[in-house]
Scaffold this active site. Structure first.
Site, PDB file in Angstrom:
ATOM      1  N   VAL A  11       0.820  -1.012   0.010  1.00 16.95           N
ATOM      2  CA  VAL A  11      -0.080   0.082  -0.121  1.00 16.95           C
ATOM      3  C   VAL A  11       0.477   1.259  -0.018  1.00 16.95           C
ATOM      4  O   VAL A  11       0.323   2.061  -0.767  1.00 16.95           O
ATOM      5  CB  VAL A  11      -1.344  -0.209   2.220  1.00 16.95           C
ATOM      6  CG1 VAL A  11      -1.948   1.400   1.402  1.00 16.95           C
ATOM      7  CG2 VAL A  11      -1.802  -1.106   0.740  1.00 16.95           C
ATOM      8  N   ALA A  30      -6.360  19.200  -3.460  1.00 20.45           N
ATOM      9  CA  ALA A  30      -6.177  19.125  -1.985  1.00 20.45           C
ATOM     10  C   ALA A  30      -6.121  20.682  -1.675  1.00 20.45           C
ATOM     11  O   ALA A  30      -5.904  21.277  -1.043  1.00 20.45           O
ATOM     12  CB  ALA A  30      -5.048  17.874  -1.820  1.00 20.45           C
ATOM     13  N   VAL A  40       9.545   4.312   6.259  1.00 19.20           N
ATOM     14  CA  VAL A  40      10.450   3.752   7.533  1.00 19.20           C
ATOM     15  C   VAL A  40       9.804   2.411   6.841  1.00 19.20           C
ATOM     16  O   VAL A  40       8.916   2.128   6.280  1.00 19.20           O
ATOM     17  CB  VAL A  40       9.249   3.681   8.691  1.00 19.20           C
ATOM     18  CG1 VAL A  40       9.638   3.038   9.857  1.00 19.20           C
ATOM     19  CG2 VAL A  40      10.170   5.214   9.497  1.00 19.20           C
ATOM     20  N   LYS A  99      -6.604  -2.098   9.841  1.00 16.10           N
ATOM     21  CA  LYS A  99      -7.971  -2.427  10.953  1.00 16.10           C
ATOM     22  C   LYS A  99      -7.787  -3.201  12.254  1.00 16.10           C
ATOM     23  O   LYS A  99      -8.754  -3.470  12.897  1.00 16.10           O
ATOM     24  CB  LYS A  99      -8.599  -3.594   9.717  1.00 16.10           C
ATOM     25  CG  LYS A  99      -7.973  -4.818   8.805  1.00 16.10           C
ATOM     26  CD  LYS A  99      -8.130  -4.572   7.284  1.00 16.10           C
ATOM     27  CE  LYS A  99      -6.905  -6.405   6.941  1.00 16.10           C
ATOM     28  NZ  LYS A  99      -6.995  -5.609   5.651  1.00 16.10           N
ATOM     29  N   GLY A 179      -1.847 -14.744  -5.436  1.00 17.12           N
ATOM     30  CA  GLY A 179      -1.696 -13.487  -4.208  1.00 17.12           C
ATOM     31  C   GLY A 179      -2.727 -12.498  -3.395  1.00 17.12           C
ATOM     32  O   GLY A 179      -3.026 -11.768  -3.597  1.00 17.12           O
ATOM     33  N   LYS A 197     -13.203  -5.433  10.179  1.00 13.58           N
ATOM     34  CA  LYS A 197     -14.221  -4.667   9.735  1.00 13.58           C
ATOM     35  C   LYS A 197     -15.586  -3.891   9.808  1.00 13.58           C
ATOM     36  O   LYS A 197     -15.535  -2.708  10.259  1.00 13.58           O
ATOM     37  CB  LYS A 197     -13.676  -4.339   8.064  1.00 13.58           C
ATOM     38  CG  LYS A 197     -12.064  -4.810   8.055  1.00 13.58           C
ATOM     39  CD  LYS A 197     -12.123  -5.489   5.910  1.00 13.58           C
ATOM     40  CE  LYS A 197     -10.573  -5.840   5.509  1.00 13.58           C
ATOM     41  NZ  LYS A 197     -11.177  -7.109   4.471  1.00 13.58           N
TER      42      LYS A 197
HETATM   43  N1  LIG Z   1      -2.697  -4.957   1.251  1.00 10.72           N
HETATM   44  C1  LIG Z   1      -3.932  -4.352   1.002  1.00 10.72           C
HETATM   45  O1  LIG Z   1      -4.977  -4.799   0.017  1.00 10.72           O
HETATM   46  C2  LIG Z   1      -4.480  -3.751   1.877  1.00 10.72           C
HETATM   47  C3  LIG Z   1      -6.010  -3.892   1.914  1.00 10.72           C
HETATM   48  C4  LIG Z   1      -6.609  -2.457   3.430  1.00 10.72           C
HETATM   49  C5  LIG Z   1      -5.666  -2.432   4.165  1.00 10.72           C
HETATM   50  N2  LIG Z   1      -4.272  -2.568   3.787  1.00 10.72           N
HETATM   51  C6  LIG Z   1      -3.783  -3.013   5.335  1.00 10.72           C
HETATM   52  O2  LIG Z   1      -2.909  -1.907   5.054  1.00 10.72           O
HETATM   53  C7  LIG Z   1      -1.633  -2.011   5.716  1.00 10.72           C
HETATM   54  C8  LIG Z   1       0.022  -2.304   5.399  1.00 10.72           C
HETATM   55  O3  LIG Z   1      -0.169  -3.386   4.225  1.00 10.72           O
HETATM   56  P1  LIG Z   1       0.716  -3.727   3.171  1.00 10.72           P
HETATM   57  O4  LIG Z   1      -0.182  -5.453   2.238  1.00 10.72           O
HETATM   58  O5  LIG Z   1       0.597  -2.376   2.402  1.00 10.72           O
HETATM   59  O6  LIG Z   1       2.145  -4.620   3.965  1.00 10.72           O
HETATM   60  P2  LIG Z   1       2.921  -4.816   3.555  1.00 10.72           P
HETATM   61  O7  LIG Z   1       2.740  -5.456   1.756  1.00 10.72           O
HETATM   62  O8  LIG Z   1       3.550  -5.672   4.334  1.00 10.72           O
HETATM   63  O9  LIG Z   1       3.928  -3.670   3.698  1.00 10.72           O
HETATM   64  C9  LIG Z   1       4.232  -3.109   4.719  1.00 10.72           C
HETATM   65  C10 LIG Z   1       5.785  -2.465   5.322  1.00 10.72           C
HETATM   66  O10 LIG Z   1       5.872  -1.990   6.986  1.00 10.72           O
HETATM   67  C11 LIG Z   1       7.337  -2.139   6.747  1.00 10.72           C
HETATM   68  N3  LIG Z   1       7.144  -2.590   8.271  1.00 10.72           N
HETATM   69  C12 LIG Z   1       5.813  -3.579   8.764  1.00 10.72           C
HETATM   70  N4  LIG Z   1       6.763  -3.972   9.960  1.00 10.72           N
HETATM   71  C13 LIG Z   1       7.495  -3.012  10.453  1.00 10.72           C
HETATM   72  C14 LIG Z   1       8.470  -2.797  11.289  1.00 10.72           C
HETATM   73  N5  LIG Z   1       8.163  -3.505  12.389  1.00 10.72           N
HETATM   74  N6  LIG Z   1       8.961  -1.246  11.224  1.00 10.72           N
HETATM   75  C15 LIG Z   1       9.209  -0.970  10.257  1.00 10.72           C
HETATM   76  N7  LIG Z   1       8.816  -1.089   9.237  1.00 10.72           N
HETATM   77  C16 LIG Z   1       7.738  -1.768   9.247  1.00 10.72           C
HETATM   78  C17 LIG Z   1       7.828  -3.675   5.946  1.00 10.72           C
HETATM   79  O11 LIG Z   1       8.969  -2.965   5.804  1.00 10.72           O
HETATM   80  P3  LIG Z   1       9.761  -3.792   4.708  1.00 10.72           P
HETATM   81  O12 LIG Z   1       9.288  -3.074   3.227  1.00 10.72           O
HETATM   82  O13 LIG Z   1      11.400  -2.995   5.050  1.00 10.72           O
HETATM   83  O14 LIG Z   1       9.561  -5.321   4.779  1.00 10.72           O
HETATM   84  C18 LIG Z   1       6.983  -2.904   4.710  1.00 10.72           C
HETATM   85  O15 LIG Z   1       8.116  -1.336   4.195  1.00 10.72           O
HETATM   86  C19 LIG Z   1      -1.528  -3.456   6.919  1.00 10.72           C
HETATM   87  O16 LIG Z   1      -2.158  -2.862   8.072  1.00 10.72           O
HETATM   88  C20 LIG Z   1      -2.755  -3.809   6.338  1.00 10.72           C
HETATM   89  O17 LIG Z   1      -3.806  -4.221   7.378  1.00 10.72           O
HETATM   90  C21 LIG Z   1      -3.599  -3.271   3.148  1.00 10.72           C
END
Ligand SMILES: NC(=O)c1ccc[n+]([C@@H]2O[C@H](COP(=O)([O-])OP(=O)(O)OC[C@H]3O[C@@H](n4cnc5c(N)ncnc54)[C@H](OP(=O)(O)O)[C@@H]3O)[C@@H](O)[C@H]2O)c1
Length: 420
Positions: A11, A30, A40, A99, A179, A197
């Site tokens: 995201v 905006a 980060v 969520k 995926g 949710k």
């Molecule tokens: N993906 C979706 O379709 C989707 C939809 C709705 C909501 N969400 C929500 O959006 C959020 C992000 O999802 P995502 O799919 O983008 O996750 P993701 O692809 O796993 O990305 C997580 C990011 O956070 C970083 N991170 C994780 N733990 C960390 C820590 N302890 N300290 C510093 N950085 C950290 C990771 O670093 P690295 O890059 O180094 O691994 C990565 O850049 C979640 O809360 C998820 O539930 C996601």
């Protein structure tokens, strides 16, 4: 307006990409330019093509005086909660898509805001602006019900199992290959993601401060070919629903698979798409459809929150400026009412149906329809398929326990709720 991204994964990187590609449009909407100053990440060593520096210590964002908005997109509960508390302590506006965090801490966070804007449009149903619909567009209405397909993984699997008659395991493997499902899918198929949710939506509609343990959550685990065949034959499709329903001053919250009439709008939501029906007492039924996940769709909602903050829009975090919906409380799980479908595998002999009907009657449950099917592989066994009139959860559970102990019952009976 300067932002810091805590998390630059699926995201976060889509947010960065869209802010760059649609820069002029977003600035025009905006009223100012939105710039990412830094991000980060966990793995700082990984090479990334990003137009801003990445760091590993979130405090370099939450304590940076140049940063106006902290966007939390790292996921998890405790670590993300620490990031957001630090951002709020430093008087930053906050946006999150998390969520799981909100399912547990939305009311704690509301207390910590101190006037800071807080956006979470992306936390429910990805790209569908359902949070805004409930907080703003439907503000004049008492919400009578919310019924949603808000987990794309479950919906993809159910769609494939019904359309192609593949097994649960095959559907899961397909979803993982594409995926749509995580390597550990238990959170999605166990119903927990949808429950998180639903809890957020229930706060916006009713100001109900419930946690996951307080509500009925059932996953997909026990569905079989026979249930899918029955559903098909009787004009139903099986969907995993998240439901909030108000009856008098009680609201029941539940996530479970259900038999849904094929004629309903919600039955037509297929594959990974999400769909949500919201019924207001004045507007009637409204319906929202779109992608519930994916980098760009979710980032679209994150950026909608950024634009709102840049414009200086300020709405109460959970939709109520004072008080709530007025004495609405959460119904106990046992008091939930539904129609039910039961499948009982029995020895094919006289008197079986009468005995089961008696157990149901003793538990205040009346039968609507009955069907009997020979078990193909084992001729002396039969599946009894029953649907009931409206009954209480506590009664059906007791009846199921009693039926399971009857000598002629060959495996634990299966129960599915019928959506009404
Ligand atoms: N993906 C979706 O379709 C989707 C939809 C709705 C909501 N969400 C929500 O959006 C959020 C992000 O999802 P995502 O799919 O983008 O996750 P993701 O692809 O796993 O990305 C997580 C990011 O956070 C970083 N991170 C994780 N733990 C960390 C820590 N302890 N300290 C510093 N950085 C950290 C990771 O670093 P690295 O890059 O180094 O691994 C990565 O850049 C979640 O809360 C998820 O539930 C996601």
């Amino acid at each position: 307006m300067n932002i810091g991204l805590v998390g630059v994964g699926t995201v976060g990187s889509a947010v960065a990409d869209i802010l760059e590609k649609n820069k002029a449009l977003i600035a025009a909407r905006a009223g100012k330019e939105i710039r990412i100053l830094k991000g980060v990440v966990k793995n700082i060593a990984r090479k990334r093509e990003l137009p801003f520096p990445v760091i590993s210590n979130y405090k370099e964002i939450t304590e940076d005086k140049e940063i106006d908005v902290v966007v939390e997109l790292m996921g998890g509960v405790d670590a993300a909660y620490d990031v957001i508390k630090s951002a709020l302590a430093n008087k930053k506006a906050v946006i999150t898509a998390n969520k799981a965090l909100l399912a547990y801490h939305r009311y704690d966070l509301q207390k910590l805001l101190n006037g800071a804007p807080f956006g979470f449009e992306a936390s429910v149903a990805g790209g569908i602006p359902i949070i805004r619909a409930l907080k703003e567009g439907l503000g004049a209405n008492h919400i009578e019900s919310i019924k949603g397909i808000i987990n794309g993984t479950c919906n993809y699997m159910l769609t494939r199992m019904q359309a192609k008659r593949i097994t649960f395991d095959q559907a899961l493997k397909e979803a993982q290959g594409l995926g749509y499902a995580e390597a550990d899918p238990s959170f999605d198929i166990g119903g927990f993601d949808a429950a998180h949710k639903l809890l957020i939506l229930a706060s916006l509609a009713y100001d109900i401060d419930a946690k996951p343990d307080d509500i009925l959550i059932e996953g997909l685990g026990h569905l079989s070919d026979e249930d899918i065949e029955f559903a098909e034959e009787f004009g139903y499709t099986i969907k995993s629903l998240a439901i909030a329903k108000k009856v008098g001053s009680k609201v029941s919250l539940r996530v479970h698979p259900a038999l849904v009439s094929k004629k309903s709008m919600i039955a037509k939501i297929d594959g990974v798409m999400n769909g949500i029906s919201v019924v207001g007492d004045k507007v009637g039924e409204t319906f929202y459809y779109g992608p519930g996940a994916g980098g760009e769709a979710t980032a679209s909602s994150v950026i909608a929150d950024l634009i709102a903050i840049a414009r200086g829009e300020q709405t109460p975090m959970l939709g109520f400026s004072s008080g709530g919906e007025g004495g609405i409380t959460l119904a106990k799980k046992d008091d939930i009412e539904s129609k039910y479908y039961l499948r009982v595998l029995v020895e094919d002999m006289a008197g079986v149906l009468a005995r089961i009907a008696q157990v149901l009657a003793n538990n205040n449950i009346s039968i609507d329809t009955v069907l009997q099917r020979k078990k193909r592989v084992q001729k002396e066994w039969a599946n009894l398929l029953l649907s009931t009139h409206i009954a209480r959860e506590t009664d059906i559970n007791e009846a199921m326990r009693e039926i399971a102990t009857l000598g002629f019952v060959k495996s634990p009976p299966v129960m599915l709720r019928i959506d009404v």
